[in-house]
Design a protein around this motif. Sequence first.
Motif, PDB file in Angstrom:
ATOM      1  N   GLY A  71       3.489  -2.962   3.189  1.00 46.94           N
ATOM      2  CA  GLY A  71       3.219  -4.292   3.975  1.00 46.94           C
ATOM      3  C   GLY A  71       2.811  -5.405   2.949  1.00 46.94           C
ATOM      4  O   GLY A  71       3.348  -6.293   3.400  1.00 46.94           O
ATOM      5  N   ARG A  72       2.175  -4.786   1.855  1.00 44.82           N
ATOM      6  CA  ARG A  72       1.604  -6.126   0.966  1.00 44.82           C
ATOM      7  C   ARG A  72       2.777  -6.671   0.405  1.00 44.82           C
ATOM      8  O   ARG A  72       3.007  -7.875   0.218  1.00 44.82           O
ATOM      9  CB  ARG A  72       0.390  -5.545   0.182  1.00 44.82           C
ATOM     10  N   LEU A  73       3.545  -5.856  -0.177  1.00 43.44           N
ATOM     11  CA  LEU A  73       4.759  -6.001  -0.801  1.00 43.44           C
ATOM     12  C   LEU A  73       5.705  -7.007   0.126  1.00 43.44           C
ATOM     13  O   LEU A  73       6.457  -8.181  -0.346  1.00 43.44           O
ATOM     14  CB  LEU A  73       5.593  -5.044  -1.604  1.00 43.44           C
ATOM     15  N   ARG A  74       5.734  -6.735   1.307  1.00 45.75           N
ATOM     16  CA  ARG A  74       6.475  -7.502   2.501  1.00 45.75           C
ATOM     17  C   ARG A  74       5.834  -8.627   3.070  1.00 45.75           C
ATOM     18  O   ARG A  74       6.378  -9.217   3.806  1.00 45.75           O
ATOM     19  CB  ARG A  74       6.926  -6.366   3.264  1.00 45.75           C
ATOM     20  N   LYS A  75       4.615  -8.959   2.383  1.00 42.93           N
ATOM     21  CA  LYS A  75       3.841 -10.083   2.964  1.00 42.93           C
ATOM     22  C   LYS A  75       3.412  -9.931   4.415  1.00 42.93           C
ATOM     23  O   LYS A  75       3.609 -10.857   5.294  1.00 42.93           O
ATOM     24  CB  LYS A  75       4.229 -11.441   2.596  1.00 42.93           C
ATOM     25  N   LEU A  76       3.498  -8.529   4.952  1.00 40.61           N
ATOM     26  CA  LEU A  76       3.130  -8.546   6.613  1.00 40.61           C
ATOM     27  C   LEU A  76       1.567  -8.749   6.389  1.00 40.61           C
ATOM     28  O   LEU A  76       0.786  -9.156   5.750  1.00 40.61           O
ATOM     29  CB  LEU A  76       3.540  -7.103   6.876  1.00 40.61           C
ATOM     30  N   GLN A  77       0.843  -8.374   7.837  1.00 40.85           N
ATOM     31  CA  GLN A  77      -0.582  -8.669   7.944  1.00 40.85           C
ATOM     32  C   GLN A  77      -1.218  -7.474   7.261  1.00 40.85           C
ATOM     33  O   GLN A  77      -2.098  -6.761   7.892  1.00 40.85           O
ATOM     34  CB  GLN A  77      -0.706  -8.656   9.403  1.00 40.85           C
ATOM     35  N   SER A  78      -1.203  -7.344   5.721  1.00 39.24           N
ATOM     36  CA  SER A  78      -1.796  -6.202   5.329  1.00 39.24           C
ATOM     37  C   SER A  78      -3.276  -6.341   5.095  1.00 39.24           C
ATOM     38  O   SER A  78      -3.967  -5.333   5.524  1.00 39.24           O
ATOM     39  CB  SER A  78      -1.235  -5.797   3.939  1.00 39.24           C
ATOM     40  N   VAL A  79      -3.939  -7.589   5.122  1.00 35.31           N
ATOM     41  CA  VAL A  79      -5.381  -7.822   5.024  1.00 35.31           C
ATOM     42  C   VAL A  79      -5.935  -7.457   6.208  1.00 35.31           C
ATOM     43  O   VAL A  79      -6.987  -6.589   6.484  1.00 35.31           O
ATOM     44  CB  VAL A  79      -5.693  -9.102   4.653  1.00 35.31           C
ATOM     45  N   GLN A  80      -5.591  -7.702   7.482  1.00 38.59           N
ATOM     46  CA  GLN A  80      -6.143  -7.323   8.537  1.00 38.59           C
ATOM     47  C   GLN A  80      -5.859  -6.013   8.958  1.00 38.59           C
ATOM     48  O   GLN A  80      -6.567  -5.375   9.600  1.00 38.59           O
ATOM     49  CB  GLN A  80      -5.530  -8.284   9.780  1.00 38.59           C
ATOM     50  N   TRP A 120      -3.545   7.808  11.780  1.00 36.88           N
ATOM     51  CA  TRP A 120      -3.579   7.180  10.214  1.00 36.88           C
ATOM     52  C   TRP A 120      -2.308   6.187  10.181  1.00 36.88           C
ATOM     53  O   TRP A 120      -2.115   5.153   9.921  1.00 36.88           O
ATOM     54  CB  TRP A 120      -3.915   8.097   9.414  1.00 36.88           C
ATOM     55  N   PRO A 121      -0.963   6.936   9.966  1.00 36.81           N
ATOM     56  CA  PRO A 121       0.229   6.087   9.879  1.00 36.81           C
ATOM     57  C   PRO A 121       0.463   5.131  11.145  1.00 36.81           C
ATOM     58  O   PRO A 121       1.088   4.114  11.056  1.00 36.81           O
ATOM     59  CB  PRO A 121       1.244   7.291   9.737  1.00 36.81           C
ATOM     60  N   MET A 122       0.036   5.821  12.389  1.00 38.16           N
ATOM     61  CA  MET A 122       0.375   4.813  13.581  1.00 38.16           C
ATOM     62  C   MET A 122      -0.476   3.833  13.548  1.00 38.16           C
ATOM     63  O   MET A 122       0.313   2.522  13.836  1.00 38.16           O
ATOM     64  CB  MET A 122       0.072   5.959  14.938  1.00 38.16           C
ATOM     65  N   ALA A 123      -1.697   3.741  13.206  1.00 38.08           N
ATOM     66  CA  ALA A 123      -2.540   2.606  13.209  1.00 38.08           C
ATOM     67  C   ALA A 123      -2.218   1.723  12.218  1.00 38.08           C
ATOM     68  O   ALA A 123      -2.059   0.393  12.441  1.00 38.08           O
ATOM     69  CB  ALA A 123      -4.102   3.036  13.034  1.00 38.08           C
ATOM     70  N   ALA A 124      -1.870   2.203  11.053  1.00 35.92           N
ATOM     71  CA  ALA A 124      -1.500   1.032  10.051  1.00 35.92           C
ATOM     72  C   ALA A 124      -0.300   0.640  10.209  1.00 35.92           C
ATOM     73  O   ALA A 124      -0.288  -0.701  10.025  1.00 35.92           O
ATOM     74  CB  ALA A 124      -1.192   2.299   8.652  1.00 35.92           C
ATOM     75  N   THR A 125       1.059   1.153  10.827  1.00 36.65           N
ATOM     76  CA  THR A 125       1.800   0.550  11.319  1.00 36.65           C
ATOM     77  C   THR A 125       1.555  -0.447  12.310  1.00 36.65           C
ATOM     78  O   THR A 125       2.351  -1.452  12.424  1.00 36.65           O
ATOM     79  CB  THR A 125       3.084   1.634  11.801  1.00 36.65           C
ATOM     80  N   ALA A 126       0.812  -0.177  13.172  1.00 36.90           N
ATOM     81  CA  ALA A 126       0.806  -1.062  14.422  1.00 36.90           C
ATOM     82  C   ALA A 126      -0.017  -2.471  13.966  1.00 36.90           C
ATOM     83  O   ALA A 126       0.500  -3.218  14.418  1.00 36.90           O
ATOM     84  CB  ALA A 126      -0.273  -0.473  15.450  1.00 36.90           C
TER      85      ALA A 126
END
Length: 318
Positions: A220-229, A248-254
């Motif tokens: 997500g960070r590489l894709r410039k998604l909302q990684s910080v939040q 864990w994977p569900m919340a990260a994706t959401a």
Amino acid sequence: MTLGTILVTFSVPLLAVLADSVLGDPQNFPHPVRLIGKILNSLEKLIRRVELDLYIAGWVTLLLLTLGAWSLVAFLTALPYLGFLLSIYLSYAGLALGCLVQESRKVVHQLEIGDLNGARKELSMLVSRDTTTLDEDGIRQTLAETLSENLNDGFVAPLFYLTLLGPEGLWVYKVVSTMDSMWGYKTEKYRILGYAAAKIDDILAFFPARITAYSLLMIGRLRKLQSVQAVQSFPSDARKMESPNAGWPMAATAWLLGGQMGGRTVYFGEIKEKPILGPRGQKWTKEMISELFLISKSTGYLVSCLFIVILPWLRFLL
């Protein structure tokens, strides 16, 4: 440790990942998981017919099937000449990211052509919940939930045990995971019988689930998604789930993609209120699902590289 052993240990997972990515799960082709499912169905009928203690029966079934899986796979992969090919096939058959993405795209295709009933039917092949009343938004959310959860259960966790313990370890995990998916429900029918599978599955999936989540964040960070939040918000959401791992994977994706997961869901005719994960009230769009496909496959490739390079060395030490 010979050079041949080292080459086999590293090449089998690599070839299995490549085969999964290219082939997926061909329809009408014999698959070990289907065999495990048939065995479990037969054993359940026997257990209930002779009225065995369900708690003890669950543990004994788990022990016998895992020992049987380890022994059978060890025997097959040690056969002269055929062993290497069987190692590749059994390793490939235990990975399901290619199949998961292929089947998920069928749901999306049905939505794109406006066939809501077709999308519900295709989705019902991926989930155990009732899909008959889902609208388009509900179908997309359910698809996002199952794809993110099964990224771990169907790919990262089995690959973890494949690279760490070989095909035998992978199929011990697959037996436990399949048993949990069939018997691990907290309903009156399965609460006691499925207790053993649910608990051992929780233990085996603990580290892979967290590896999956943080790998998703890296992508997500590489894709410039909302990684910080996402990094700030997803751990507390992940802990809301009954399962110690699924969240864990569900919340990260959401949080990465900005779509809500959880809420009211129907399982076997019973309404269940699941914890809300991700930004509340945010619906899943077509574009978000497309991005989910991309980050899921990218995460699979990232984890594959890490596991194949690192974990076999730990296997040699063990």
